[in-house]
Design a protein around this motif. Sequence first.
Motif, PDB file in Angstrom:
ATOM      1  N   ASP A  37     -17.126  81.680  45.832  1.00  0.00           N
ATOM      2  CA  ASP A  37     -15.939  81.068  46.437  1.00  0.00           C
ATOM      3  C   ASP A  37     -15.307  80.148  45.401  1.00  0.00           C
ATOM      4  O   ASP A  37     -15.324  78.930  45.528  1.00  0.00           O
ATOM      5  N   GLU A  38     -14.740  80.765  44.361  1.00  0.00           N
ATOM      6  CA  GLU A  38     -14.218  80.000  43.227  1.00  0.00           C
ATOM      7  C   GLU A  38     -13.101  79.044  43.614  1.00  0.00           C
ATOM      8  O   GLU A  38     -12.927  78.000  43.002  1.00  0.00           O
ATOM      9  N   SER A  39     -12.342  79.374  44.649  1.00  0.00           N
ATOM     10  CA  SER A  39     -11.237  78.503  45.053  1.00  0.00           C
ATOM     11  C   SER A  39     -11.687  77.371  45.963  1.00  0.00           C
ATOM     12  O   SER A  39     -10.885  76.505  46.309  1.00  0.00           O
ATOM     13  N   GLY A  40     -12.951  77.351  46.351  1.00  0.00           N
ATOM     14  CA  GLY A  40     -13.451  76.276  47.200  1.00  0.00           C
ATOM     15  C   GLY A  40     -12.920  76.340  48.620  1.00  0.00           C
ATOM     16  O   GLY A  40     -12.691  75.303  49.242  1.00  0.00           O
ATOM     17  N   THR A  41     -12.739  77.523  49.145  1.00  0.00           N
ATOM     18  CA  THR A  41     -12.180  77.719  50.482  1.00  0.00           C
ATOM     19  C   THR A  41     -13.061  77.139  51.570  1.00  0.00           C
ATOM     20  O   THR A  41     -12.567  76.518  52.507  1.00  0.00           O
ATOM     21  N   PHE A  42     -14.365  77.350  51.471  1.00  0.00           N
ATOM     22  CA  PHE A  42     -15.279  77.010  52.562  1.00  0.00           C
ATOM     23  C   PHE A  42     -15.902  75.629  52.412  1.00  0.00           C
ATOM     24  O   PHE A  42     -16.177  75.176  51.306  1.00  0.00           O
ATOM     25  N   ARG A  43     -16.117  74.993  53.564  1.00  0.00           N
ATOM     26  CA  ARG A  43     -16.943  73.794  53.683  1.00  0.00           C
ATOM     27  C   ARG A  43     -18.174  74.219  54.473  1.00  0.00           C
ATOM     28  O   ARG A  43     -18.173  75.253  55.146  1.00  0.00           O
ATOM     29  N   PHE A  44     -19.216  73.415  54.413  1.00  0.00           N
ATOM     30  CA  PHE A  44     -20.492  73.766  55.032  1.00  0.00           C
ATOM     31  C   PHE A  44     -21.031  72.597  55.833  1.00  0.00           C
ATOM     32  O   PHE A  44     -20.793  71.438  55.493  1.00  0.00           O
ATOM     33  N   ALA A  45     -21.766  72.917  56.892  1.00  0.00           N
ATOM     34  CA  ALA A  45     -22.438  71.882  57.678  1.00  0.00           C
ATOM     35  C   ALA A  45     -23.631  72.523  58.378  1.00  0.00           C
ATOM     36  O   ALA A  45     -23.501  73.619  58.939  1.00  0.00           O
ATOM     37  N   PRO A  46     -24.779  71.852  58.335  1.00  0.00           N
ATOM     38  CA  PRO A  46     -25.908  72.359  59.115  1.00  0.00           C
ATOM     39  C   PRO A  46     -25.572  72.336  60.609  1.00  0.00           C
ATOM     40  O   PRO A  46     -24.882  71.432  61.088  1.00  0.00           O
ATOM     41  N   LEU A  47     -26.048  73.338  61.324  1.00  0.00           N
ATOM     42  CA  LEU A  47     -25.869  73.368  62.782  1.00  0.00           C
ATOM     43  C   LEU A  47     -26.448  72.104  63.409  1.00  0.00           C
ATOM     44  O   LEU A  47     -25.949  71.619  64.419  1.00  0.00           O
ATOM     45  N   GLN A  48     -27.498  71.556  62.804  1.00  0.00           N
ATOM     46  CA  GLN A  48     -28.186  70.392  63.346  1.00  0.00           C
ATOM     47  C   GLN A  48     -27.462  69.080  63.065  1.00  0.00           C
ATOM     48  O   GLN A  48     -27.808  68.046  63.623  1.00  0.00           O
ATOM     49  N   SER A  49     -26.462  69.094  62.199  1.00  0.00           N
ATOM     50  CA  SER A  49     -25.768  67.859  61.808  1.00  0.00           C
ATOM     51  C   SER A  49     -24.833  67.382  62.909  1.00  0.00           C
ATOM     52  O   SER A  49     -24.490  68.122  63.835  1.00  0.00           O
ATOM     53  N   GLU A  50     -24.373  66.160  62.774  1.00  0.00           N
ATOM     54  CA  GLU A  50     -23.439  65.592  63.755  1.00  0.00           C
ATOM     55  C   GLU A  50     -22.175  66.436  63.868  1.00  0.00           C
ATOM     56  O   GLU A  50     -21.729  66.784  64.962  1.00  0.00           O
ATOM     57  N   ILE A  51     -21.594  66.788  62.730  1.00  0.00           N
ATOM     58  CA  ILE A  51     -20.355  67.568  62.784  1.00  0.00           C
ATOM     59  C   ILE A  51     -20.635  68.996  63.249  1.00  0.00           C
ATOM     60  O   ILE A  51     -19.825  69.597  63.954  1.00  0.00           O
ATOM     61  N   GLY A  52     -21.795  69.553  62.874  1.00  0.00           N
ATOM     62  CA  GLY A  52     -22.164  70.876  63.366  1.00  0.00           C
ATOM     63  C   GLY A  52     -22.282  70.886  64.877  1.00  0.00           C
ATOM     64  O   GLY A  52     -21.740  71.772  65.552  1.00  0.00           O
ATOM     65  N   GLN A  53     -22.945  69.889  65.427  1.00  0.00           N
ATOM     66  CA  GLN A  53     -23.097  69.781  66.874  1.00  0.00           C
ATOM     67  C   GLN A  53     -21.741  69.592  67.553  1.00  0.00           C
ATOM     68  O   GLN A  53     -21.465  70.161  68.609  1.00  0.00           O
ATOM     69  N   GLU A  54     -20.892  68.798  66.920  1.00  0.00           N
ATOM     70  CA  GLU A  54     -19.555  68.548  67.475  1.00  0.00           C
ATOM     71  C   GLU A  54     -18.733  69.842  67.531  1.00  0.00           C
ATOM     72  O   GLU A  54     -18.076  70.134  68.537  1.00  0.00           O
ATOM     73  N   LEU A  55     -18.781  70.631  66.460  1.00  0.00           N
ATOM     74  CA  LEU A  55     -18.033  71.885  66.433  1.00  0.00           C
ATOM     75  C   LEU A  55     -18.613  72.904  67.414  1.00  0.00           C
ATOM     76  O   LEU A  55     -17.865  73.622  68.079  1.00  0.00           O
ATOM     77  N   LEU A  56     -19.931  72.961  67.530  1.00  0.00           N
ATOM     78  CA  LEU A  56     -20.539  73.860  68.512  1.00  0.00           C
ATOM     79  C   LEU A  56     -20.091  73.488  69.921  1.00  0.00           C
ATOM     80  O   LEU A  56     -19.716  74.358  70.714  1.00  0.00           O
ATOM     81  N   SER A  57     -20.112  72.209  70.228  1.00  0.00           N
ATOM     82  CA  SER A  57     -19.686  71.741  71.552  1.00  0.00           C
ATOM     83  C   SER A  57     -18.223  72.071  71.819  1.00  0.00           C
ATOM     84  O   SER A  57     -17.859  72.465  72.922  1.00  0.00           O
ATOM     85  N   ARG A  58     -17.394  71.926  70.798  1.00  0.00           N
ATOM     86  CA  ARG A  58     -15.960  72.189  70.937  1.00  0.00           C
ATOM     87  C   ARG A  58     -15.710  73.621  71.413  1.00  0.00           C
ATOM     88  O   ARG A  58     -14.801  73.875  72.188  1.00  0.00           O
ATOM     89  N   PHE A  59     -16.537  74.554  70.957  1.00  0.00           N
ATOM     90  CA  PHE A  59     -16.354  75.965  71.319  1.00  0.00           C
ATOM     91  C   PHE A  59     -17.326  76.415  72.408  1.00  0.00           C
ATOM     92  O   PHE A  59     -17.489  77.615  72.633  1.00  0.00           O
ATOM     93  N   ASP A  60     -17.954  75.455  73.076  1.00  0.00           N
ATOM     94  CA  ASP A  60     -18.908  75.754  74.142  1.00  0.00           C
ATOM     95  C   ASP A  60     -20.019  76.700  73.685  1.00  0.00           C
ATOM     96  O   ASP A  60     -20.460  77.575  74.439  1.00  0.00           O
ATOM     97  N   LEU A  61     -20.479  76.495  72.455  1.00  0.00           N
ATOM     98  CA  LEU A  61     -21.599  77.265  71.923  1.00  0.00           C
ATOM     99  C   LEU A  61     -22.883  76.462  72.105  1.00  0.00           C
ATOM    100  O   LEU A  61     -22.843  75.223  72.142  1.00  0.00           O
ATOM    101  N   PRO A  62     -24.029  77.119  72.196  1.00  0.00           N
ATOM    102  CA  PRO A  62     -25.289  76.390  72.367  1.00  0.00           C
ATOM    103  C   PRO A  62     -25.536  75.424  71.204  1.00  0.00           C
ATOM    104  O   PRO A  62     -25.329  75.785  70.042  1.00  0.00           O
TER     105      PRO A  62
END
Length: 149
Positions: A37-62
């Motif tokens: 990903d030479e252009s740096g398109t993607f960001r990453f977050a563990p599912l277990q992290s605060e932001i990962g949990q927040e994004l999962l909740s936003r989409f009603d995912l477990p």
Amino acid sequence: MTADDPDPADTLDTPVLLFDGVCNLCNAIVRFTVRFDESGTFRFAPLQSEIGQELLSRFDLPTDDFDSFVLVEGDDYATRSTAALRVCRRLDGPWPLLYPFVYLPERLRDPVYDFVARHRYRVFGRKAECPVPDPEIRERFAERALDTS
């Protein structure tokens, strides 16, 4: 955070790949993605992290099932093989050639993904906790986008 403060996930303006932070295979996939990903398109977050949990909740995912990685793109998300193929589509090198597999029905694609997900700890191992990212990719993690210092 007050009612007037923006939701931290709203500050992310690039696709975020959520992954199992303790999975050795998943961490290798993050390093692979960064490499292509030479252009740096993607960001990453563990599912277990605060932001990962927040994004999962936003989409009603477990928020307690870490057998899939999730690609969040604005108000849309993809999981399992669809997420993997959408990531491949935006990578450099030969990887976009895999994207046409997205036209196969999920009922054919996802069993392969699920098999690997079920056996990933046994084959690739796991860490006791989410590791600190290597310095060369640390700025690509979504939590860094929330740093105010």
